[in-house]
Motif scaffolding. Structure first.
Motif, PDB file in Angstrom:
ATOM      1  N   ALA A   1       0.774  -1.138   0.172  1.00  0.00           N
ATOM      2  CA  ALA A   1       0.186   0.201   0.014  1.00  0.00           C
ATOM      3  C   ALA A   1       0.658   1.623  -0.352  1.00  0.00           C
ATOM      4  O   ALA A   1       0.867   2.076   0.828  1.00  0.00           O
ATOM      5  CB  ALA A   1      -0.797  -0.084   1.228  1.00  0.00           C
ATOM      6  N   SER A   2       1.771   1.508  -1.061  1.00  0.00           N
ATOM      7  CA  SER A   2       2.651   2.394  -0.925  1.00  0.00           C
ATOM      8  C   SER A   2       3.001   2.263  -2.523  1.00  0.00           C
ATOM      9  O   SER A   2       4.021   1.414  -3.318  1.00  0.00           O
ATOM     10  CB  SER A   2       3.256   2.489  -0.361  1.00  0.00           C
ATOM     11  N   VAL A   3       3.289   3.590  -3.106  1.00  0.00           N
ATOM     12  CA  VAL A   3       4.056   4.217  -4.272  1.00  0.00           C
ATOM     13  C   VAL A   3       5.422   4.348  -4.427  1.00  0.00           C
ATOM     14  O   VAL A   3       5.904   5.017  -5.720  1.00  0.00           O
ATOM     15  CB  VAL A   3       3.182   5.104  -5.261  1.00  0.00           C
ATOM     16  N   ASP A   4       6.292   4.624  -3.473  1.00  0.00           N
ATOM     17  CA  ASP A   4       7.020   4.992  -2.418  1.00  0.00           C
ATOM     18  C   ASP A   4       8.059   3.674  -4.199  1.00  0.00           C
ATOM     19  O   ASP A   4       8.056   2.628  -2.960  1.00  0.00           O
ATOM     20  CB  ASP A   4       7.400   5.337  -0.854  1.00  0.00           C
ATOM     21  N   PRO A   5       8.754   4.144  -4.471  1.00  0.00           N
ATOM     22  CA  PRO A   5       9.975   3.000  -4.791  1.00  0.00           C
ATOM     23  C   PRO A   5      11.297   3.025  -3.863  1.00  0.00           C
ATOM     24  O   PRO A   5      11.500   1.281  -4.028  1.00  0.00           O
ATOM     25  CB  PRO A   5      11.138   4.577  -6.075  1.00  0.00           C
ATOM     26  N   GLU A   6      11.294   3.935  -2.819  1.00  0.00           N
ATOM     27  CA  GLU A   6      11.758   2.534  -1.402  1.00  0.00           C
ATOM     28  C   GLU A   6      11.236   1.426  -1.265  1.00  0.00           C
ATOM     29  O   GLU A   6      11.451   0.796  -0.817  1.00  0.00           O
ATOM     30  CB  GLU A   6      12.288   3.943  -0.252  1.00  0.00           C
ATOM     31  N   PHE A   7      10.168   1.583  -0.891  1.00  0.00           N
ATOM     32  CA  PHE A   7       8.960   0.469  -0.360  1.00  0.00           C
ATOM     33  C   PHE A   7       9.316  -0.935  -1.028  1.00  0.00           C
ATOM     34  O   PHE A   7       9.661  -1.615  -0.921  1.00  0.00           O
ATOM     35  CB  PHE A   7       7.862   1.198  -0.365  1.00  0.00           C
ATOM     36  N   HIS A   8       9.347  -0.667  -2.351  1.00  0.00           N
ATOM     37  CA  HIS A   8       9.256  -1.931  -3.174  1.00  0.00           C
ATOM     38  C   HIS A   8      10.829  -2.299  -3.534  1.00  0.00           C
ATOM     39  O   HIS A   8      11.338  -3.566  -3.578  1.00  0.00           O
ATOM     40  CB  HIS A   8       8.481  -1.254  -4.563  1.00  0.00           C
ATOM     41  N   GLN A   9      11.980  -1.238  -3.259  1.00  0.00           N
ATOM     42  CA  GLN A   9      13.322  -1.841  -3.378  1.00  0.00           C
ATOM     43  C   GLN A   9      13.376  -2.380  -2.062  1.00  0.00           C
ATOM     44  O   GLN A   9      13.867  -3.348  -2.299  1.00  0.00           O
ATOM     45  CB  GLN A   9      14.152  -0.540  -3.643  1.00  0.00           C
ATOM     46  N   ALA A  10      12.432  -2.388  -1.010  1.00  0.00           N
ATOM     47  CA  ALA A  10      12.827  -3.102  -0.150  1.00  0.00           C
ATOM     48  C   ALA A  10      12.490  -4.340   0.306  1.00  0.00           C
ATOM     49  O   ALA A  10      13.235  -4.898   0.609  1.00  0.00           O
ATOM     50  CB  ALA A  10      12.149  -2.485   1.584  1.00  0.00           C
ATOM     51  N   TYR A  11      11.493  -4.254  -0.587  1.00  0.00           N
ATOM     52  CA  TYR A  11      10.776  -5.892  -1.106  1.00  0.00           C
ATOM     53  C   TYR A  11      11.960  -6.830  -1.826  1.00  0.00           C
ATOM     54  O   TYR A  11      12.211  -7.842  -1.499  1.00  0.00           O
ATOM     55  CB  TYR A  11       9.524  -5.964  -1.102  1.00  0.00           C
ATOM     56  N   PHE A  12      12.207  -5.995  -3.308  1.00  0.00           N
ATOM     57  CA  PHE A  12      12.945  -6.472  -3.281  1.00  0.00           C
ATOM     58  C   PHE A  12      14.506  -7.274  -2.725  1.00  0.00           C
ATOM     59  O   PHE A  12      14.950  -8.267  -3.010  1.00  0.00           O
ATOM     60  CB  PHE A  12      13.688  -5.810  -4.943  1.00  0.00           C
ATOM     61  N   ASP A  13      15.313  -6.601  -2.438  1.00  0.00           N
ATOM     62  CA  ASP A  13      16.716  -5.992  -1.358  1.00  0.00           C
ATOM     63  C   ASP A  13      16.271  -7.615  -0.504  1.00  0.00           C
ATOM     64  O   ASP A  13      17.072  -8.597  -0.330  1.00  0.00           O
ATOM     65  CB  ASP A  13      16.711  -4.817  -0.346  1.00  0.00           C
ATOM     66  N   GLY A  14      14.680  -7.505   0.429  1.00  0.00           N
ATOM     67  CA  GLY A  14      14.600  -9.020   0.927  1.00  0.00           C
ATOM     68  C   GLY A  14      14.314 -10.415   0.318  1.00  0.00           C
ATOM     69  O   GLY A  14      15.222 -11.195   0.893  1.00  0.00           O
ATOM     70  N   LEU A  15      13.682  -9.785  -0.985  1.00  0.00           N
ATOM     71  CA  LEU A  15      14.102 -11.614  -2.511  1.00  0.00           C
ATOM     72  C   LEU A  15      14.763 -11.661  -2.303  1.00  0.00           C
ATOM     73  O   LEU A  15      15.371 -12.862  -2.194  1.00  0.00           O
ATOM     74  CB  LEU A  15      13.178 -11.073  -3.421  1.00  0.00           C
ATOM     75  N   ALA A  16      15.686 -10.387  -2.700  1.00  0.00           N
ATOM     76  CA  ALA A  16      17.570 -11.101  -3.385  1.00  0.00           C
ATOM     77  C   ALA A  16      18.236 -11.799  -1.593  1.00  0.00           C
ATOM     78  O   ALA A  16      18.985 -12.577  -1.328  1.00  0.00           O
ATOM     79  CB  ALA A  16      17.732 -10.180  -3.215  1.00  0.00           C
ATOM     80  N   GLU A  17      18.036 -11.511  -0.452  1.00  0.00           N
ATOM     81  CA  GLU A  17      18.444 -12.348   0.810  1.00  0.00           C
ATOM     82  C   GLU A  17      18.156 -13.748   0.741  1.00  0.00           C
ATOM     83  O   GLU A  17      18.509 -14.029   1.408  1.00  0.00           O
ATOM     84  CB  GLU A  17      17.896 -11.186   1.562  1.00  0.00           C
ATOM     85  N   ALA A  18      16.579 -13.528   0.258  1.00  0.00           N
ATOM     86  CA  ALA A  18      16.452 -14.657   0.418  1.00  0.00           C
ATOM     87  C   ALA A  18      16.593 -16.067  -1.204  1.00  0.00           C
ATOM     88  O   ALA A  18      16.107 -17.418  -1.069  1.00  0.00           O
ATOM     89  CB  ALA A  18      14.958 -15.297   0.713  1.00  0.00           C
TER      90      ALA A  18
END
Length: 333
Positions: free
Chosen positions: A193-210
């Motif tokens: 529930a956000s259109v902030d690029p930082e928000f989506h980058q945080a998600y992709f960073d988490g995916l990369a960690e996994a």
């Protein structure tokens, strides 16, 4: 693009409860015939207007009354559930729906709900993390054990196993980057529930960690949408009190939570929320969504449904116009 539909089932006008719920469930069932990909039931506790009071009951009804559309939660407030019991409940629902269930969990934003159940709101992140770990173990290992701060489980068996293997699609709802990153680390789809690029980058960073590729997951964002042949300003004036309550509820509970990441600085007046609602003809709605979506890594759009208090017949006509005039374009994106 996948398109889902949800509604909060609020009853601010105090209609007879069964009549109100039947109208809400009817609209959700009609979404199947209209071509939506999935419908989702929301959850809150102890709200005077009956805001989404029982996810499993309504999902059971939807499992019985629909045939092809996927159904799911939006969201189970995971820290306020025992995760192993939730795994069992959702496994049963998965079978009843013949494998059409998606499960979305989130940490919630209401301090009052946490206090009522005897939990400190400050424990939301840690309870959420343990809950996700227990939920996935309970779905996939029989028996399983877990030792943590909140859970001490030894040789627990959740039966039946989910019909979908290894488990129903798991989504995590998030509004701030830390929660989005947690979703990625857990390999879950993201109901953002956000259109902030930082928000989506945080998600992709988490995916990369996994070690999970982006093309293995889905990402959504919700919008409140009204497709109308009327003057949008006239529609707004007629409904603004209901729309105000839809959005000001979130301002109030986020203020109570005291989390600076959730503060939007909005003044408590209907006009503060006018831009939260997309109201217009089909071309206006499509153009507005296209401008919003073009720079976002979305696979899904969620239609937030009518604000509580809008007459059922108006809510149906709004949704039907959306389905006929907008939905085909969105699904082609």
């Amino acid at each position: 693009m996948h398109v889902g539909f949800t509604m909060d089932m609020r009853n601010p006008l105090g209609r007879p409860w069964r009549d109100h719920w039947e109208d809400c469930l009817h609209l959700m069932c009609e979404a199947e015939a209209m071509g939506f990909d999935y419908v989702m039931v929301q959850e809150h506790f102890f709200q005077p207007d009956g805001y989404a009071p029982s996810v499993p009951v309504f999902l059971t009804v939807l499992a019985e009354r629909t045939r092809t559309i996927r159904i799911g939660s939006y969201v189970y407030i995971l820290p306020l559930h025992h995760a192993a019991m939730l795994a069992q409940e959702t496994a049963v629902l998965d079978h009843l729906s013949e494998g059409r269930l998606d499960v979305t969990v989130g940490s919630g934003h209401s301090a009052a709900e946490y206090h009522a159940l005897g939990y400190s709101p400050k424990t939301r992140p840690s309870r959420m993390q343990e809950g996700l770990e227990v939920l996935k173990l309970a779905w996939t290992q029989r028996p399983f054990s877990y030792s943590g701060r909140y859970y001490g489980l030894k040789d627990v068996t959740v039966a039946p196993a989910p019909l979908q293997q290894p488990h129903p699609p798991l989504w995590v709802a998030a509004t701030a980057p830390p929660a989005a990153r947690r979703a990625g680390r857990m390999g879950a789809n993201l109901h953002g529930a956000s259109v902030d690029p930082e928000f989506h980058q945080a998600y992709f960073d988490g995916l990369a960690e996994a070690g999970i590729a982006r093309d293995q997951v889905r990402v959504s964002n919700p919008w409140a949408i009204t497709v109308t042949d009327e003057n949008p300003d006239a529609v707004w004036e007629r409904r603004k009190d209901f729309i105000f309550e839809r959005w000001d509820f979130y301002r109030r509970i986020r203020d109570e939570m005291g989390d600076p990441d959730l503060q939007y600085g909005l003044a408590p007046s209907p006009e503060a929320y006018r831009d939260y609602e997309i109201i217009g003809d089909a071309d206006t709605v499509i153009g507005t969504l296209e401008a919003l979506v073009k720079d976002l890594p979305l696979t899904d759009i969620v239609h937030s449904g009518p604000a509580g208090g809008i007459p059922p017949e108006e809510a149906y006509e709004d949704l039907k116009r959306f389905a006929d005039r907008v939905l085909p374009t969105l699904k082609s994106w």
